[in-house]
Design a protein around this motif. Sequence first.
Motif, mmCIF file in Angstrom:
data_model
loop_
_atom_site.group_PDB
_atom_site.id
_atom_site.type_symbol
_atom_site.label_atom_id
_atom_site.label_comp_id
_atom_site.label_asym_id
_atom_site.label_seq_id
_atom_site.Cartn_x
_atom_site.Cartn_y
_atom_site.Cartn_z
ATOM 1 N N ARG A 268 -4.089 129.880 1.331
ATOM 2 C CA ARG A 268 -3.877 128.621 0.435
ATOM 3 C C ARG A 268 -3.002 129.086 -1.127
ATOM 4 O O ARG A 268 -2.282 128.200 -1.599
ATOM 5 N N LEU A 269 -2.826 130.381 -1.164
ATOM 6 C CA LEU A 269 -2.130 130.754 -2.343
ATOM 7 C C LEU A 269 -0.559 130.759 -1.988
ATOM 8 O O LEU A 269 0.373 130.772 -2.872
ATOM 9 N N SER A 270 -0.371 130.912 -0.751
ATOM 10 C CA SER A 270 1.152 130.978 -0.268
ATOM 11 C C SER A 270 1.948 129.798 -0.587
ATOM 12 O O SER A 270 3.083 130.117 -1.206
ATOM 13 N N PRO A 271 1.348 128.474 -0.461
ATOM 14 C CA PRO A 271 2.170 127.265 -0.675
ATOM 15 C C PRO A 271 2.473 127.384 -2.378
ATOM 16 O O PRO A 271 3.296 126.670 -2.542
ATOM 17 N N LEU A 272 1.383 127.469 -2.847
ATOM 18 C CA LEU A 272 1.259 127.417 -4.367
ATOM 19 C C LEU A 272 2.087 128.417 -4.824
ATOM 20 O O LEU A 272 3.202 128.216 -5.865
ATOM 21 N N ALA A 273 2.533 129.542 -4.457
ATOM 22 C CA ALA A 273 3.679 130.644 -4.928
ATOM 23 C C ALA A 273 4.944 130.053 -4.632
ATOM 24 O O ALA A 273 5.667 130.292 -5.121
ATOM 25 N N ALA A 274 4.951 129.823 -3.358
ATOM 26 C CA ALA A 274 6.185 129.250 -2.744
ATOM 27 C C ALA A 274 6.646 128.107 -3.793
ATOM 28 O O ALA A 274 7.732 127.950 -4.062
ATOM 29 N N LYS A 275 5.902 127.112 -3.944
ATOM 30 C CA LYS A 275 6.334 126.141 -4.883
ATOM 31 C C LYS A 275 6.701 126.606 -6.272
ATOM 32 O O LYS A 275 7.876 126.279 -6.783
ATOM 33 N N ALA A 276 5.982 127.619 -6.592
ATOM 34 C CA ALA A 276 6.430 128.224 -7.984
ATOM 35 C C ALA A 276 7.836 128.702 -7.908
ATOM 36 O O ALA A 276 8.642 128.558 -9.047
ATOM 37 N N VAL A 277 8.013 129.431 -6.995
ATOM 38 C CA VAL A 277 9.333 130.287 -6.868
ATOM 39 C C VAL A 277 10.311 129.139 -6.808
ATOM 40 O O VAL A 277 11.531 129.258 -7.638
ATOM 41 N N VAL A 278 10.165 128.040 -5.978
ATOM 42 C CA VAL A 278 11.423 127.146 -5.693
ATOM 43 C C VAL A 278 11.449 126.397 -7.089
ATOM 44 O O VAL A 278 12.713 126.308 -7.570
ATOM 45 N N VAL A 279 10.363 125.887 -7.765
ATOM 46 C CA VAL A 279 10.795 124.936 -8.996
ATOM 47 C C VAL A 279 11.346 125.731 -10.252
ATOM 48 O O VAL A 279 11.925 125.348 -11.075
ATOM 49 N N ALA A 280 10.707 127.139 -10.289
ATOM 50 C CA ALA A 280 11.265 127.988 -11.336
ATOM 51 C C ALA A 280 12.732 128.180 -10.936
ATOM 52 O O ALA A 280 13.514 128.415 -12.232
#
Length: 281
Positions: free
Chosen positions: A124-136
């Motif tokens: 579950r943390l992988s999508p959250l981390a991926a979204k964080a990298v993209v938006v940042a």
Amino acid sequence: MSTATMNKPAHATGSGVNFVRSLHSEWIKFTTLRSTWILLATTIVVMIGIGMLGAWGMGSGMESIRESGQDPAAMGMDESMLYMMATGGIDFGQLIIGALGVLLIASEYSTGMIRSTMTAVPGRLSPLAAKAVVVAAVAAVVGIVSSFATYFLSQPILAGYGLDYGLDVENFVQSLLLSGVYLALVALMGLALGSLLRNSAGGIVTLVALLLVLPIVASILQFDWIQDGVVPYLPSNAGRQLLALEIADGDLTQLQGGLVMAAWTAVLLAAAAVTTKSRDV
């Protein structure tokens, strides 16, 4: 074909789910949404427009004061204030880019798409981390591009008043670059709030309250412990020190302000990670 051959388990030829593929998936979702481009374009236009308007207002105001025979500095309009106009639109731009961070994940919860995401990527943390990298990353680029564009587009306006200046102003280029860091942190805060609240409207309202309303309310409360121990450490106030060209005595330095805002972001992201792991989708 023998029974042994028929019963032999098949092996997948792909490399399976990994963070790079999750990142690529989130990038595709991010770039294919029309709302993404609208919000990014609005952020850039707002930041540049407000910065240029501020430069014009400062230039015309200082010219009027000089024509009246007075010193602009004595009227509280020092030329150093012009340097801040390049990042003057960030107070409004942060609200838009922060809303983008909220929508990036809260919209998936509201539509139910998050179930497909979590099914495809069981960690579950992988999508959250991926979204964080993209938006940042996108927010950082938007902040830097907008700040430099504001500077270059404002120079012809200021030149008409004899107030144009170069990039060699002390700490100026550093301030323009750090505007990207500021917006990246705001976008991550929005993402965290969207994950925590799982509601677009609620996340955006909370973000606006945290970045805009809370500092105003706190500044009204004239208690020493609030003014000295609370106001400087609110996320937008601390983050604003990242863009400061000069640090007044007693104020947070650029590093201290950046660390305080990063701490706010880290706490919100940690809370989002915990709830993502523990709550049902």
